[in-house]
Design a protein around this motif. Structure first.
Motif, mmCIF file in Angstrom:
data_model
loop_
_atom_site.group_PDB
_atom_site.id
_atom_site.type_symbol
_atom_site.label_atom_id
_atom_site.label_comp_id
_atom_site.label_asym_id
_atom_site.label_seq_id
_atom_site.Cartn_x
_atom_site.Cartn_y
_atom_site.Cartn_z
ATOM 1 N N LEU A 11 0.925 0.254 -9.821
ATOM 2 C CA LEU A 11 0.661 0.329 -9.946
ATOM 3 C C LEU A 11 0.058 -1.344 -9.538
ATOM 4 O O LEU A 11 0.161 -2.105 -8.443
ATOM 5 N N ASP A 51 -7.411 7.921 -0.463
ATOM 6 C CA ASP A 51 -7.094 9.285 -1.394
ATOM 7 C C ASP A 51 -7.786 10.598 -0.596
ATOM 8 O O ASP A 51 -8.547 10.857 -0.964
ATOM 9 N N THR A 78 -10.186 -2.573 -7.333
ATOM 10 C CA THR A 78 -10.384 -0.687 -7.163
ATOM 11 C C THR A 78 -11.741 -0.662 -6.976
ATOM 12 O O THR A 78 -12.101 0.901 -6.578
ATOM 13 N N GLU A 91 -10.247 4.459 -3.256
ATOM 14 C CA GLU A 91 -9.772 4.463 -4.148
ATOM 15 C C GLU A 91 -10.368 2.910 -4.331
ATOM 16 O O GLU A 91 -10.463 2.187 -5.469
ATOM 17 N N ASN A 93 2.750 1.584 -2.520
ATOM 18 C CA ASN A 93 3.634 2.570 -3.738
ATOM 19 C C ASN A 93 2.507 3.280 -3.589
ATOM 20 O O ASN A 93 1.979 3.842 -4.628
ATOM 21 N N TYR A 94 0.787 3.029 -3.265
ATOM 22 C CA TYR A 94 -0.170 3.804 -3.313
ATOM 23 C C TYR A 94 0.175 5.530 -2.955
ATOM 24 O O TYR A 94 0.245 5.848 -1.784
ATOM 25 N N ASN A 95 0.393 6.033 -4.115
ATOM 26 C CA ASN A 95 0.181 7.472 -3.469
ATOM 27 C C ASN A 95 -0.647 8.516 -3.735
ATOM 28 O O ASN A 95 -0.623 9.768 -3.672
ATOM 29 N N ILE A 149 -5.861 4.949 -8.987
ATOM 30 C CA ILE A 149 -5.461 4.057 -8.814
ATOM 31 C C ILE A 149 -4.352 3.639 -11.059
ATOM 32 O O ILE A 149 -5.108 3.458 -11.401
ATOM 33 N N LEU A 158 -6.553 1.627 0.760
ATOM 34 C CA LEU A 158 -6.034 2.500 -0.182
ATOM 35 C C LEU A 158 -6.319 4.153 -0.396
ATOM 36 O O LEU A 158 -7.653 3.967 -1.040
ATOM 37 N N ALA A 196 1.010 -1.345 -0.108
ATOM 38 C CA ALA A 196 0.270 0.257 -0.161
ATOM 39 C C ALA A 196 1.155 1.176 0.584
ATOM 40 O O ALA A 196 0.116 2.077 -0.091
#
Length: 470
Positions: free
Chosen positions: A69, A143, A88, A148, A59-61, A65, A141, A57
């Motif tokens: 990723l 945002d 997703t 997301e 790696n998710y900024n 998505i 994940l 997780a």
């Protein structure tokens, strides 16, 4: 139920106890195995999945998505042991799984709220196709305040039954061998443990029938061995007491036989008219009176001794000026001493006070002085000394210049009916109860008595009492 248990032998009770202990151990082991399975194995798998999911997780900024990723997670899924899915649309989690499991796998509103707070969710369910339980971990994940997607990791849990089955083929033969060895060894051990108890039972039965010579073999130093030793000691004590009882009855019978025969013979002579002269009748009556008095003294001494030997006898203790009591007790012997031409010397400490029963202490003095006069010839001397001794005690010493006795008799003085001259003539002594009564009175006052004597030189009696202090 309780009656049946009570009727079981000790060996059966031991076997039942061992069996219950084995069953309890197996049951406890099963519970403990499940506990550790749940506590350590499952928790360890869950923690591992959460750490892997959290690492992915990172790696998710934020934002949408990206394909990059998705490719990273797909690549990781191919390289790792657990299955990893990137979803997703979390609401469609159940549709994304390649199989059905027996729990609601989609994300409900409660789960969604937890994911929005950044929490991790784990679930366990059973999957028919794999035949295993599945542990799944959901990593959100986020945002900002928007969910997301999720990273879903799952892996089959090893069944503890499978692990047990792996060793079943080895365990069963070993268990059967263990049971056989337990039966053989256990039987030998129980037989060894029960053997002295059976001997005790048999010996106790023999003793109940009057056989006091039975003894138990002592083979160990444990509690059973100590019990056997205690039983043997008890048997010896009972046998000794039985001998004393028989000896006591024989002594009483012997002491009563002579006066009873005299009384019977003299009275029959008077009744049958064999004795007709008045002076002979009077002489016979005096003999009857003397023998009756002798029986009365014997019975009185026996009752006295019985009371003193019983624990229920109560002494009437008061503070006594010991020297004064001795002087008053010896005053009645002046005519007897004059007649016997025996001198009496007294050395008494007037300051000694004891806490004692006056009548019983006077009885001690009378019995000992009677013996001293009886065994001292004309021209002899009797000495009475009262002095202070060590350890806050006083010592009364009564000595004579009589015939004395061999030292081998000293340890037996004070036993019931013990007399040095086994002929038991009235000339040589009384019933042999006087010193026994003295000894019991001294013991009842927590005192000590000892004897010293030599043949032809006389006898000394030493009695120690505790002195009453202010």
């Amino acid at each position: 139920m309780f009656t049946m248990i009570r009727n079981l032998t000790l060996a059966h009770k031991i076997w039942i106890t061992i069996s219950l202990a084995i069953i309890g151990t197996i049951f406890f082991s099963y519970i403990l195995s499940n506990y550790f399975y749940e506590k350590y194995y499952v928790e360890n798998v869950r923690k591992t999945l959460q750490e892997e999911g959290s690492q992915l997780a990172t790696n998710y900024n934020g934002g949408e998505i990206t394909d990059q990723l998705i490719d990273q997670i797909n690549w990781y899924n191919q390289m790792s042991e657990p299955e990893v899915l990137l979803i997703t649309n979390p609401r469609e989690l159940s549709a994304c799984l390649p199989f059905d499991i027996d729990y609601e796998s989609y994300i409900d509103e409660e789960d969604r709220e937890r994911l929005l707070r950044g929490e991790h969710i784990s679930k366990i369910g059973y999957e028919q196709k794999m035949g295993h339980q599945i542990l799944g971990v959901i990593i959100p994940l986020l945002d900002g305040n928007r969910l997301e997607g999720i990273v879903y990791l799952y892996t089959p849990l090893a069944n503890i039954t499978d692990m047990i089955n792996d060793i079943t083929n080895l365990w069963i033969p070993v268990a059967i061998l263990f049971v056989i060895l337990s039966i053989l060894l256990g039987r030998k051990i129980i037989t060894t443990l029960i053997k002295p108890l059976k001997q005790l039972e048999q010996a106790a039965q023999h003793m109940s029938m009057g056989n006091y010579t039975e003894r138990v073999e002592i083979t160990t130093n444990d509690e059973i061995g100590k019990l056997a030793q205690a039983f043997n000691d008890m048997a010896c004590a009972i046998a000794k007491e039985d001998e004393r009882k028989k000896e006591f009855l024989a002594n009483v019978s012997h002491e009563l036989r002579t006066p009873i025969s005299y009384v019977k013979g003299y009275s029959e002579a008077i009744v049958d008219g064999v004795v007709k002269k008045q002076e002979d009748i009077q002489r016979y009556l005096k003999l009857i009176h003397r023998e009756a008095a002798r029986m009365q003294r014997l019975v009185h001494d026996l009752l006295d001794l019985s009371k003193l030997e019983s624990s229920v006898y109560n002494l009437t203790k008061v503070p006594l000026v010991f020297s004064q009591l001795i002087e008053e007790s010896l005053a009645i012997y002046e005519p007897i001493l004059l007649e016997s031409e025996i001198s009496l010397n007294m050395m008494l400490d007037p300051e000694i006070i004891i806490y004692a029963d006056e009548d019983r202490i006077e009885q001690i003095i009378h019995n000992l002085i009677d013996n001293a006069i009886h065994y001292t010839e004309k021209g002899g001397n009797i000495s009475v000394q009262l002095k202070k001794a060590k350890n806050n005690q006083c010592e009364l010493i009564i000595s004579d210049t009589g015939i004395g006795m061999d030292e081998k008799h000293l340890n037996q003085l004070g036993e019931r009916f013990y007399r040095i001259n086994k002929a038991r003539t009235r000339k040589d002594g009384g019933t042999g109860l006087g010193l026994a009564i003295v000894k019991q009175i001294v013991v009842a006052h927590n005192g000590n008595i000892s004897f010293y004597s030599k043949v032809g030189e006389g006898t000394q009696v030493h009695i120690a009492f505790q002195v009453l202090t202010n």
